[in-house]
Write a protein that holds these residues in place. Structure first.
Motif, PDB file in Angstrom:
ATOM      1  N   LYS A 188     -16.791  -1.981  -6.066  1.00 31.57           N
ATOM      2  CA  LYS A 188     -15.873  -1.531  -7.102  1.00 31.57           C
ATOM      3  C   LYS A 188     -16.576  -1.551  -8.454  1.00 31.57           C
ATOM      4  O   LYS A 188     -17.298  -2.495  -8.776  1.00 31.57           O
ATOM      5  CB  LYS A 188     -14.634  -2.434  -7.153  1.00 31.57           C
ATOM      6  N   SER A 245     -17.168  -5.192  -2.650  1.00 36.15           N
ATOM      7  CA  SER A 245     -16.398  -4.017  -2.239  1.00 36.15           C
ATOM      8  C   SER A 245     -16.856  -2.748  -2.947  1.00 36.15           C
ATOM      9  O   SER A 245     -16.205  -1.703  -2.839  1.00 36.15           O
ATOM     10  CB  SER A 245     -14.911  -4.259  -2.537  1.00 36.15           C
ATOM     11  N   VAL A 258      -5.703  -7.017  -7.068  1.00 36.73           N
ATOM     12  CA  VAL A 258      -5.851  -6.211  -8.290  1.00 36.73           C
ATOM     13  C   VAL A 258      -4.631  -5.323  -8.490  1.00 36.73           C
ATOM     14  O   VAL A 258      -4.116  -5.173  -9.608  1.00 36.73           O
ATOM     15  CB  VAL A 258      -7.146  -5.370  -8.217  1.00 36.73           C
ATOM     16  N   GLN A 259      -4.159  -4.729  -7.417  1.00 37.51           N
ATOM     17  CA  GLN A 259      -2.969  -3.875  -7.497  1.00 37.51           C
ATOM     18  C   GLN A 259      -1.766  -4.651  -8.027  1.00 37.51           C
ATOM     19  O   GLN A 259      -0.933  -4.109  -8.766  1.00 37.51           O
ATOM     20  CB  GLN A 259      -2.632  -3.312  -6.112  1.00 37.51           C
ATOM     21  N   GLU A 266     -11.202  -8.625   2.011  1.00 39.54           N
ATOM     22  CA  GLU A 266     -10.180  -7.808   2.666  1.00 39.54           C
ATOM     23  C   GLU A 266      -8.950  -7.605   1.777  1.00 39.54           C
ATOM     24  O   GLU A 266      -8.294  -6.558   1.834  1.00 39.54           O
ATOM     25  CB  GLU A 266      -9.757  -8.484   3.972  1.00 39.54           C
ATOM     26  N   ASN A 267      -8.660  -8.572   0.923  1.00 40.57           N
ATOM     27  CA  ASN A 267      -7.413  -8.536   0.151  1.00 40.57           C
ATOM     28  C   ASN A 267      -7.595  -8.364  -1.349  1.00 40.57           C
ATOM     29  O   ASN A 267      -6.606  -8.371  -2.090  1.00 40.57           O
ATOM     30  CB  ASN A 267      -6.623  -9.823   0.417  1.00 40.57           C
ATOM     31  N   GLU A 298       2.519   1.816  -3.357  1.00 37.16           N
ATOM     32  CA  GLU A 298       1.587   2.343  -4.365  1.00 37.16           C
ATOM     33  C   GLU A 298       1.486   3.856  -4.253  1.00 37.16           C
ATOM     34  O   GLU A 298       1.513   4.576  -5.252  1.00 37.16           O
ATOM     35  CB  GLU A 298       0.201   1.711  -4.190  1.00 37.16           C
ATOM     36  N   LYS A 303       0.824  -1.203   0.000  1.00 40.07           N
ATOM     37  CA  LYS A 303       0.000   0.000   0.000  1.00 40.07           C
ATOM     38  C   LYS A 303       0.859   1.253   0.000  1.00 40.07           C
ATOM     39  O   LYS A 303       0.601   2.208  -0.752  1.00 40.07           O
ATOM     40  CB  LYS A 303      -0.918   0.006   1.235  1.00 40.07           C
ATOM     41  N   ASP A 306      -8.334  -5.805  -3.171  1.00 37.94           N
ATOM     42  CA  ASP A 306      -7.671  -4.616  -3.708  1.00 37.94           C
ATOM     43  C   ASP A 306      -6.184  -4.871  -3.923  1.00 37.94           C
ATOM     44  O   ASP A 306      -5.595  -4.417  -4.908  1.00 37.94           O
ATOM     45  CB  ASP A 306      -7.856  -3.412  -2.773  1.00 37.94           C
ATOM     46  N   LEU A 307      -5.587  -5.591  -2.993  1.00 40.12           N
ATOM     47  CA  LEU A 307      -4.166  -5.919  -3.102  1.00 40.12           C
ATOM     48  C   LEU A 307      -3.915  -6.822  -4.311  1.00 40.12           C
ATOM     49  O   LEU A 307      -2.938  -6.644  -5.041  1.00 40.12           O
ATOM     50  CB  LEU A 307      -3.705  -6.599  -1.819  1.00 40.12           C
ATOM     51  N   LYS A 365     -15.076  -1.714 -11.353  1.00 46.54           N
ATOM     52  CA  LYS A 365     -14.358  -2.538 -12.322  1.00 46.54           C
ATOM     53  C   LYS A 365     -14.658  -4.014 -12.143  1.00 46.54           C
ATOM     54  O   LYS A 365     -15.138  -4.452 -11.088  1.00 46.54           O
ATOM     55  CB  LYS A 365     -12.861  -2.298 -12.217  1.00 46.54           C
ATOM     56  N   LEU A 375     -15.204  -8.032  -5.989  1.00 47.74           N
ATOM     57  CA  LEU A 375     -15.195  -6.630  -6.403  1.00 47.74           C
ATOM     58  C   LEU A 375     -16.566  -6.002  -6.207  1.00 47.74           C
ATOM     59  O   LEU A 375     -16.676  -4.847  -5.781  1.00 47.74           O
ATOM     60  CB  LEU A 375     -14.763  -6.526  -7.870  1.00 47.74           C
TER      61      LEU A 375
END
Length: 416
Positions: free
Chosen positions: A241, A239, A211-212, A205-206, A177, A174, A208-209, A243, A236
């Protein structure tokens, strides 16, 4: 005498009113800055900027002067603005920092602007942020620079000492980024996945990580998303999102297989139909219509074919409406305003601009809408909307918006 006494009382209050934002040190040097920070037990905040950087100016005009921003930064930091370029207009104070600016650029690898560096009270670099943002979000990012659990440089040291610590790896990803350090972020994410396994990373919980971490088609994260697209879409959606897994994977393939054909040095026409077919045959799990439409928009903008640009943007909005932000709509619309006289183009741009206002009226978006109305010939409504933009504009933008309004009232073009 009574007037003089009144003036003496007023002047201090005026001075106080002008210092609501961040107080930056002047006529100093790095050793004095460090000594002051150590004496006051404060961290050091350094804004590394250039005179030509638009986001740098925006931060200086719209974020740094805010009272809440000043309250936070002045209480926690000794603050320094460090100009990284050199101009003929530089003051003696700026010139005195020339050599130090060169050292900062080299020692702390300042390559993008604005870059914000945070040092401990002892003068040791502990955190890095790249890119600005709105006041509240910027304060939140700066707070991470005060906490050893979230400091970018501190986390790198912790990660190197124990790469099997999943929480450290996650925190570093994080922080990296925010620092625009893709290589470190990818390394940290791969380590995190290796520690927790596929099931551990396929959680709300994870997600986003994960996808990053999908930075290339060869990355571990890309493979996990590709093999679990339905599950990723569910996470997604949970969350909130916009996308999808297809958006993530198609975006990676676009960067690898389309953008190089459009980069510097690239020439000649691009057969987007054949390119889409080629990519989808090699990667049958992907729908490339969205990235192809966006790439066409970028290509035709470069070629200054504004009718084709308009059609490509409309295709993109049809294929991938959830992925289009208000900022993107405003950017598309402003591009047409600045470059195209065609009535059909202006009509489409008005539709994009109007849609950008649905999520909340911002001065910049309203200004775009007003200018497009004016260019379309609707002077009366253009003036009404421009007056609204002016009323909502930040102090640093009001002069610009006022100038546009005066041109509209005088019947003068607001475009070049």
């Amino acid at each position: 005498m009574r007037k003089l006494l009144a003036l003496l009382f007023i002047i201090p209050f005026l001075a106080m009113g002008q210092e609501k934002g961040i107080h930056f040190e002047h006529n100093s040097n790095w050793e004095k800055i460090k000594s002051k920070a150590k004496a006051e037990n404060k961290h050091i905040f350094v804004d590394c900027f250039t005179t030509w950087c638009g986001p740098c100016r925006w931060m200086s005009e719209n974020v740094f002067p805010q009272e809440g921003v000043g309250t936070f930064f002045n209480a926690n930091f000794v603050n320094l603005k460090l100009q990284m370029d050199q101009t003929k207009q530089d003051s003696e104070d700026v010139k005195s920092w020339y050599e130090e600016a060169k050292r900062f650029g080299k020692d702390y690898e300042v390559r993008a602007y604005p870059t914000f560096l945070i040092f401990s009270p002892e003068g040791e670099l502990v955190h890095r942020m790249v890119g600005g943002g709105e006041a509240d979000a910027f304060i939140a990012r700066a707070k991470e620079g005060l906490n050893p659990e979230t400091q970018y440089v501190t986390l790198i040291k912790k990660f190197e000492a124990n790469p099997k610590d999943a929480q450290v790896a996650k925190s570093l990803a994080k922080a990296a980024e925010s620092a625009y350090d893709e290589a470190t972020a990818s390394k940290a994410i791969d380590a995190f996945v290796d520690n927790v396994g596929v099931s551990g990373v396929l959680t709300a919980e994870n997600i986003d990580l994960l996808v990053q971490g999908a930075t290339s088609s060869k990355s571990v994260s890309y493979g996990i998303i590709r093999d679990n697209m339905k599950k990723v879409d569910q996470l997604l959606a949970q969350s909130n999102k916009a996308k999808s897994s297809n958006d993530v994977l198609a975006g990676v393939l676009s960067r690898e297989l389309i953008q190089p054909k459009m980069g510097r040095g690239a020439s000649g026409a691009i057969d987007f139909v054949a390119l889409q077919k080629e990519i989808e045959q090699a990667h049958p799990y992907i729908d490339m219509r969205g990235p192809i439409a966006m790439s066409k928009a970028q290509y035709f903008a470069r070629e200054k074919n504004w009718t084709a640009f308009k059609d490509a943007v409309n295709d993109y909005l049809t294929v991938n409406p959830k992925a289009v932000s208000a900022d993107m709509l405003n950017s598309f619309a402003w591009t047409i305003f600045e470059n195209c006289e065609d009535a059909a183009c202006i009509k489409s741009a008005l539709n994009w601009s109007k849609k950008s206002l649905e999520g909340g009226e911002q001065a910049m978006f309203i200004d775009t809408y007003a200018n497009l109305l004016y260019k379309s010939g609707d002077k009366a409504n253009a003036i009404k909307w421009q007056e609204k933009a002016l009323s909502l504009a930040a102090a640093g933008e009001k002069e610009n918006y006022q100038g546009t309004l005066e041109k509209m009232k005088a019947g003068q073009p607001t475009w070049n």
